[in-house]
Design a protein around this motif. Structure first.
Motif, PDB file in Angstrom:
ATOM      1  N   ASP A  65     -74.825  37.886  26.387  1.00  0.00           N
ATOM      2  CA  ASP A  65     -75.360  37.050  27.465  1.00  0.00           C
ATOM      3  C   ASP A  65     -76.258  35.958  26.904  1.00  0.00           C
ATOM      4  N   TYR A  66     -76.507  34.946  27.720  1.00  0.00           N
ATOM      5  CA  TYR A  66     -77.500  33.915  27.407  1.00  0.00           C
ATOM      6  C   TYR A  66     -78.070  33.397  28.713  1.00  0.00           C
ATOM      7  N   THR A  67     -79.234  32.791  28.617  1.00  0.00           N
ATOM      8  CA  THR A  67     -79.846  32.094  29.738  1.00  0.00           C
ATOM      9  C   THR A  67     -80.305  30.738  29.246  1.00  0.00           C
ATOM     10  N   LEU A  68     -79.959  29.704  29.980  1.00  0.00           N
ATOM     11  CA  LEU A  68     -80.409  28.344  29.703  1.00  0.00           C
ATOM     12  C   LEU A  68     -81.388  27.962  30.785  1.00  0.00           C
ATOM     13  N   GLU A  69     -82.429  27.212  30.420  1.00  0.00           N
ATOM     14  CA  GLU A  69     -83.445  26.858  31.411  1.00  0.00           C
ATOM     15  C   GLU A  69     -83.892  25.419  31.230  1.00  0.00           C
ATOM     16  N   ALA A  70     -84.114  24.739  32.337  1.00  0.00           N
ATOM     17  CA  ALA A  70     -84.681  23.386  32.356  1.00  0.00           C
ATOM     18  C   ALA A  70     -86.006  23.473  33.093  1.00  0.00           C
ATOM     19  N   ASP A  71     -87.085  23.211  32.365  1.00  0.00           N
ATOM     20  CA  ASP A  71     -88.432  23.299  32.929  1.00  0.00           C
ATOM     21  C   ASP A  71     -88.967  21.913  33.244  1.00  0.00           C
ATOM     22  N   PRO A  72     -89.445  21.687  34.477  1.00  0.00           N
ATOM     23  CA  PRO A  72     -89.979  20.374  34.820  1.00  0.00           C
ATOM     24  C   PRO A  72     -91.264  20.092  34.056  1.00  0.00           C
ATOM     25  N   LYS A  73     -91.416  18.852  33.643  1.00  0.00           N
ATOM     26  CA  LYS A  73     -92.610  18.411  32.919  1.00  0.00           C
ATOM     27  C   LYS A  73     -93.103  17.108  33.527  1.00  0.00           C
ATOM     28  N   GLY A  74     -94.339  16.760  33.210  1.00  0.00           N
ATOM     29  CA  GLY A  74     -94.903  15.518  33.734  1.00  0.00           C
ATOM     30  C   GLY A  74     -94.942  15.552  35.249  1.00  0.00           C
TER      31      GLY A  74
END
Length: 108
Positions: A65-74
């Motif tokens: 398995d894998y998990t990809l994440e996009a974290d908001p910044k600014g």
């Protein structure tokens, strides 16, 4: 309520494809963006210096398995309705802000 920027979703889906190609050749998934051909760290959608952007990471990866994440910044952190976007190997998409908005945040 807006969806996450389309290019952020495109980046996550592109990385999901790269993870699958990596698995095909190595029989495991990777937490290292460099293994997927990404040479910048941190990896930001748009530029890390922009006022609104997402930083992409691979918080977990294993042989199954894998998990990809996009974290908001600014200024993007003000989007509390979508928050962090993630997708796993099974294609399960999530948004950490308000889970009831997941489909809208992902544009589906």
């Amino acid at each position: 309520l807006e969806t996450a920027p389309e290019y952020t979703i495109d980046v996550l889906m592109d990385l999901a494809g790269r993870e699958e190609r990596y698995f095909y050749s190595k029989n495991t998934y990777t937490k290292t963006l460099g293994d997927l051909g990404i040479s910048t760290d941190p990896y930001c959608v748009e530029l890390c210096t922009d006022s609104r952007y997402y930083q992409v990471t691979i918080p977990s990866a294993s042989t199954t398995d894998y998990t990809l994440e996009a974290d908001p910044k600014g200024a993007q952190t003000q989007d509390t309705e979508c928050g962090n976007l993630s997708v796993n190997k099974a294609g399960v998409k999530s948004a950490s802000g308000d889970p009831s908005n997941t489909r809208r945040c992902w544009g589906s």
